[in-house]
Design a protein around this motif. Structure first.
Motif, PDB file in Angstrom:
ATOM      1  N   VAL A 184       5.886  12.561 -18.851  1.00 20.45           N
ATOM      2  CA  VAL A 184       6.009  12.892 -17.430  1.00 20.45           C
ATOM      3  C   VAL A 184       5.881  11.601 -16.622  1.00 20.45           C
ATOM      4  O   VAL A 184       4.864  10.894 -16.715  1.00 20.45           O
ATOM      5  N   TYR A 185       6.914  11.306 -15.830  1.00 19.73           N
ATOM      6  CA  TYR A 185       6.914  10.136 -14.951  1.00 19.73           C
ATOM      7  C   TYR A 185       6.766  10.652 -13.526  1.00 19.73           C
ATOM      8  O   TYR A 185       7.605  11.420 -13.042  1.00 19.73           O
ATOM      9  N   SER A 186       5.673  10.237 -12.868  1.00 24.78           N
ATOM     10  CA  SER A 186       5.376  10.774 -11.537  1.00 24.78           C
ATOM     11  C   SER A 186       4.693   9.703 -10.686  1.00 24.78           C
ATOM     12  O   SER A 186       4.042   8.788 -11.211  1.00 24.78           O
ATOM     13  N   GLU A 187       4.852   9.859  -9.370  1.00 24.85           N
ATOM     14  CA  GLU A 187       4.146   8.996  -8.422  1.00 24.85           C
ATOM     15  C   GLU A 187       2.881   9.701  -7.969  1.00 24.85           C
ATOM     16  O   GLU A 187       2.833  10.933  -7.885  1.00 24.85           O
ATOM     17  N   GLU A 188       1.846   8.902  -7.726  1.00 25.58           N
ATOM     18  CA  GLU A 188       0.602   9.459  -7.198  1.00 25.58           C
ATOM     19  C   GLU A 188       0.733   9.666  -5.697  1.00 25.58           C
ATOM     20  O   GLU A 188       1.402   8.903  -4.982  1.00 25.58           O
ATOM     21  N   ALA A 189       0.098  10.709  -5.199  1.00 21.81           N
ATOM     22  CA  ALA A 189       0.125  10.951  -3.755  1.00 21.81           C
ATOM     23  C   ALA A 189      -0.558   9.819  -3.003  1.00 21.81           C
ATOM     24  O   ALA A 189      -0.121   9.388  -1.937  1.00 21.81           O
ATOM     25  N   ASP A 190      -1.659   9.334  -3.555  1.00 21.42           N
ATOM     26  CA  ASP A 190      -2.354   8.171  -3.021  1.00 21.42           C
ATOM     27  C   ASP A 190      -2.438   7.139  -4.134  1.00 21.42           C
ATOM     28  O   ASP A 190      -2.607   7.501  -5.305  1.00 21.42           O
ATOM     29  N   PRO A 191      -2.338   5.877  -3.813  1.00 16.31           N
ATOM     30  CA  PRO A 191      -2.480   4.858  -4.857  1.00 16.31           C
ATOM     31  C   PRO A 191      -3.812   5.046  -5.594  1.00 16.31           C
ATOM     32  O   PRO A 191      -4.863   5.135  -4.960  1.00 16.31           O
ATOM     33  N   GLY A 192      -3.718   5.182  -6.895  1.00 16.97           N
ATOM     34  CA  GLY A 192      -4.939   5.457  -7.664  1.00 16.97           C
ATOM     35  C   GLY A 192      -4.922   4.790  -9.025  1.00 16.97           C
ATOM     36  O   GLY A 192      -4.578   3.618  -9.151  1.00 16.97           O
ATOM     37  N   LEU A 193      -5.258   5.593 -10.023  1.00 16.23           N
ATOM     38  CA  LEU A 193      -5.458   5.052 -11.378  1.00 16.23           C
ATOM     39  C   LEU A 193      -4.160   4.541 -11.979  1.00 16.23           C
ATOM     40  O   LEU A 193      -4.122   3.475 -12.586  1.00 16.23           O
ATOM     41  N   LEU A 194      -3.057   5.288 -11.814  1.00 17.83           N
ATOM     42  CA  LEU A 194      -1.805   4.887 -12.457  1.00 17.83           C
ATOM     43  C   LEU A 194      -1.167   3.699 -11.753  1.00 17.83           C
ATOM     44  O   LEU A 194      -0.671   2.772 -12.390  1.00 17.83           O
ATOM     45  N   SER A 195      -1.176   3.725 -10.463  1.00 18.31           N
ATOM     46  CA  SER A 195      -0.542   2.643  -9.687  1.00 18.31           C
ATOM     47  C   SER A 195      -1.584   1.609  -9.287  1.00 18.31           C
ATOM     48  O   SER A 195      -1.796   1.347  -8.102  1.00 18.31           O
ATOM     49  N   ASN A 196      -2.241   1.027 -10.294  1.00 20.95           N
ATOM     50  CA  ASN A 196      -3.308   0.070 -10.021  1.00 20.95           C
ATOM     51  C   ASN A 196      -2.787  -1.344  -9.835  1.00 20.95           C
ATOM     52  O   ASN A 196      -3.539  -2.224  -9.447  1.00 20.95           O
ATOM     53  N   GLY A 197      -1.534  -1.597 -10.181  1.00 20.72           N
ATOM     54  CA  GLY A 197      -0.936  -2.905  -9.972  1.00 20.72           C
ATOM     55  C   GLY A 197      -1.302  -3.928 -11.029  1.00 20.72           C
ATOM     56  O   GLY A 197      -0.862  -5.081 -10.929  1.00 20.72           O
ATOM     57  N   ALA A 198      -2.109  -3.546 -12.030  1.00 22.51           N
ATOM     58  CA  ALA A 198      -2.534  -4.522 -13.042  1.00 22.51           C
ATOM     59  C   ALA A 198      -2.229  -4.045 -14.465  1.00 22.51           C
ATOM     60  O   ALA A 198      -1.676  -4.792 -15.267  1.00 22.51           O
ATOM     61  N   VAL A 199      -2.575  -2.806 -14.783  1.00 22.62           N
ATOM     62  CA  VAL A 199      -2.468  -2.290 -16.144  1.00 22.62           C
ATOM     63  C   VAL A 199      -1.698  -0.988 -16.125  1.00 22.62           C
ATOM     64  O   VAL A 199      -1.917  -0.143 -15.239  1.00 22.62           O
ATOM     65  N   ASP A 200      -0.792  -0.851 -17.075  1.00 20.96           N
ATOM     66  CA  ASP A 200      -0.083   0.415 -17.222  1.00 20.96           C
ATOM     67  C   ASP A 200      -1.011   1.426 -17.887  1.00 20.96           C
ATOM     68  O   ASP A 200      -1.505   1.194 -18.992  1.00 20.96           O
ATOM     69  N   VAL A 201      -1.252   2.535 -17.184  1.00 24.40           N
ATOM     70  CA  VAL A 201      -2.163   3.561 -17.670  1.00 24.40           C
ATOM     71  C   VAL A 201      -1.388   4.857 -17.846  1.00 24.40           C
ATOM     72  O   VAL A 201      -0.558   5.216 -16.996  1.00 24.40           O
TER      73      VAL A 201
END
Length: 713
Positions: A184-201
């Motif tokens: 599942v590829y999805s965007e977070e409603a608010d920048p959080g754990l997945l879109s941390n900008g450093a590590v792919d989670v």
């Protein structure tokens, strides 16, 4: 041989390494009571789980090797996965727990939107891996991976794309096949754990542990592929049996597990619930319990969303959720050495600890085997030498016994047979004389009697020889009796020692009954001969005796009267009577003398027959070699029987020496293998300690990973 110190007592082991605690509370100094952590054979002895040394000592080496082979194959495979995970810069987070614990709701709360279905049933058999849409070119969609295909985002043949809005609709059909994976590829409603900008989670939503055994096993296997485990506990149910087993299994590698106690807002006696869960956690994951402030959170995923929407982020339920998110983010991102390297460090240390127990136990086993082999050799070598000396001495003694017995038998048989040959006429029971008419029958009876007397003496000699052989065999058997007790002798059948001659006698007797005319009692080497008249009455002998007698009388008379006077008287007497009358008187005297001699010869016929038959017997015995033949036959048969005993003694000693030689060779082989094994396990233990020190030097809390110094190995 003095005991060799084990790894745990070796002076080369540093104090820190001997007393340092391994992750999981296992100390390297208590290996004698330590249980296997990685190489778990899952065996029960007497209803209890044995320690590793007890388990190793209770199994045969072959059985243990078979069990460990399967374990080591899995270990090698997992080490490969560990290497890939450490090298991978991304992080996979497995969200697991019992059915209806709120796993999907937890993930949706983290995403701040409904991404995975959170109904009671959908996707309970599939692993749903949620990733940032940026990893799919910014496109939000789900990829239903096809069974048997290796997933490749750039190859649409390996998956079926589905829009997120349709994911719940296709979930029921998709879950029909076990072990399916949804990307599942999805965007977070608010920048959080997945879109941390450093590590792919990636967040992985797993099936419920206690759905059934297959789904539970799938969760157990999948946890080995990820870096961090988030275990969601239903606050109403606490840890179920499946949950406990999962925590213990995952704890073999991951010392720290992030625990989320969900639906906590529904609990009225929260302190009692928290106390019970923390107590259970102390049993299944002690390290997690010790760091409960960062790793254990009592929250409500659905309540946090509702509270945040109704009261704002400062509401107590929402604030506790935010604290949990910060701890999870810090555990995954800021403490990557702890979450990424920690499991690898723990797994390796536990594996090395198991190997250290194996090395230590096997080293002690090889030391014992080496000592036992040396004791065996210390007994076997002198036993071989003494056995060889005793074999030589006893074999020579048996040869002497055999020669002495044979010499005695030859001497006595020859003496006995010579005596009976010289006294045959004295050994015959005198048959009844029935007159001149039956003279020939009398002669045949005398001859048969002498033959029987000879055969009786031969049989007596055979019995005597058999007794001597039996006594000699007994003496030979006494040689090495104690030393050769384990090897029973093969005694000769002395009852058949002279059976061939007896069979010959019976056969000859049968032929006699059939009218062949053979002499009764004749057999192998038996006395058999015919008689003629000249053998019975020797006239020349009788006449010679008579002539000698007359001559003797004439000599005596001549000496007494004088030859001259006698001649004068004869001439005077002849003159008086006249020439014719003198000749008639001389003829009468000669006839009377001849008649007397004839009567003398005929009157002595009984004794003459016995003497002449005996003389004929002696002549035949000597001329035909019958006496020597019997002596030689009895000697050969006796020697053969005694030689059998000597050979059997030699055979038994050969068996003894062969066994002693085998024991010596086996002891040398075992001693060599044990010595090599002891040195190998000693070096292995030393190498394990070096690796443990190197792995412990990695500070996962401070993110410092010092490179190991090069070694000679």
């Amino acid at each position: 041989m003095s005991p060799v110190p084990t790894e745990d007592s070796s002076p080369s082991a540093s104090p820190s390494s001997s007393s340092a605690s391994l992750p999981g509370g296992t100390s390297s100094s208590n290996s004698d009571t330590r249980q296997f952590k990685v190489l778990n054979l899952d065996l029960q002895l007497g209803g209890a789980s044995p320690s590793a040394p007890e388990l190793l000592s209770s199994l045969e080496p072959g059985s243990l090797a078979t069990l460990l082979d399967a374990q080591l194959a899995g270990v090698l495979s997992h080490l490969g996965r560990l290497g890939s995970r450490v090298a991978d810069t991304s992080s996979k987070v497995l969200v697991t727990g019992d059915v209806n614990a709120g796993k999907s709701t937890f993930i949706n709360a983290l995403m701040r939107r409904a991404v995975v279905p959170s109904d009671q049933q959908p996707l309970t058999t599939a692993f749903c891996e949620v990733m940032d849409a940026r990893m799919n070119g910014g496109v939000e969609e789900a990829h239903l991976c096809r069974p048997g295909e290796t997933y490749n985002r750039l190859d649409s043949r390996t998956y079926t794309p589905v829009g997120l809005e349709h994911l719940e609709e296709v979930a029921a059909d998709f879950e029909a096949e076990e072990g399916r994976v949804v990307k599942v590829y999805s965007e977070e409603a608010d920048p959080g754990l997945l879109s941390n900008g450093a590590v792919d989670v990636a967040l992985v939503d797993s099936p419920g542990l206690n759905t059934d055994s297959l789904k539970t096993l799938a969760c157990f296997a999948f946890q080995e592929e990820i870096d961090v485990v988030v275990f969601v506990v239903n606050s109403e149910n606490h840890f179920t049996q499946s949950g406990r087993e999962f925590m213990v299994t995952a704890g073999r590698e991951k010392a720290y597990i992030f625990v989320v106690v969900n639906k906590y807002d529904l609990i009225r006696r929260k302190d009692r619930c928290k106390e019970a869960i923390l107590k259970q956690l102390s049993e299944v994951s002690p390290e997690t319990r010790e760091d409960a402030g960062d790793l254990v959170h009592f929250v409500s995923a659905e309540g946090a969303r509702q509270s945040r929407e109704a009261q704002g982020p400062d509401a107590p339920v929402a604030a506790e959720w935010a604290r949990m998110e910060r701890s999870l983010r810090g555990f995954i991102l800021e403490k990557r050495a702890r979450s990424k390297l920690g499991p690898a460090q723990r797994y390796l240390l536990q594996l090395l600890g198991d190997l250290r127990v194996l090395a230590s136990t096997n080293r002690r086993r090889t030391e014992r085997a080496e000592r036992d082999a040396e004791r065996t050799l210390s007994d076997a070598i002198p036993r071989c030498r003494s056995g060889e000396e005793e074999a030589r001495r006893d074999t020579e003694g048996a040869e002497r016994e055999m020669d002495a017995a044979c010499d005695a038998i030859v001497t006595e048989v020859r003496t006995r047979l010579t005596l009976v040959m010289d006294t045959l006429e004295d050994r015959v029971v005198d048959p009844e004389w029935q007159g001149w008419v039956h003279t020939w029958s009398y002669i045949q009876e005398v001859r048969s009697g002498m033959v029987r007397a000879w055969d009786r003496e031969v049989s007596t000699c055979e019995r005597m020889a058999s007794d001597r052989v039996q006594e000699g065999t007994r003496r030979i058997l006494q040689l090495g009796k104690t030393r050769l007790a384990a090897y029973p002798p093969r005694e000769p059948d002395l009852a058949r020692l002279f059976e061939e001659r007896r069979r010959g006698r019976k056969s000859t007797s049968s032929r006699k009954k059939g009218g062949s005319g053979a002499v009764p009692g004749a057999g192998e080497g038996s006395l058999a001969f015919g008689l003629e008249v000249t053998d019975l009455v020797d006239v020349r002998e009788r006449l010679g005796l008579a002539t000698v007698s007359v001559g003797g009388m004439a000599m005596i008379g001549g000496q007494l009267i004088g030859a001259r006077r006698l001649l004068m008287d004869v001439v005077t007497f002849g003159g008086l009577l006249g020439g014719r009358l003198a000749r008639q008187m001389l003829a009468v005297g000669v006839a009377a003398t001849a008649l007397g001699l004839g009567l003398y010869i005929i009157g002595d016929v009984k004794h003459a027959v016995q003497r002449r038959v005996a003389a004929k017997c002696r002549k035949v015995l000597l001329a035909d070699g019958i006496l020597d033949g019997h002596v030689d036959r009895i000697s050969r048969r006796s020697h053969s029987a005694l030689r059998y005993g000597v050979q059997d003694l030699t055979r038994r000693y050969e068996l003894l020496l062969e066994e002693a030689q085998r024991e010596r060779m086996e002891g040398e082989r075992v001693a060599k293998e044990a010595s090599e094994g002891r040195r190998y396990y000693k070096a292995l233990g030393r190498r394990i300690r070096e690796l443990e020190e190197m792995i412990r030097s990695v500070d996962t809390n401070e993110k410092k990973v010092p490179l190991p110094e090069p070694t000679d190995d």
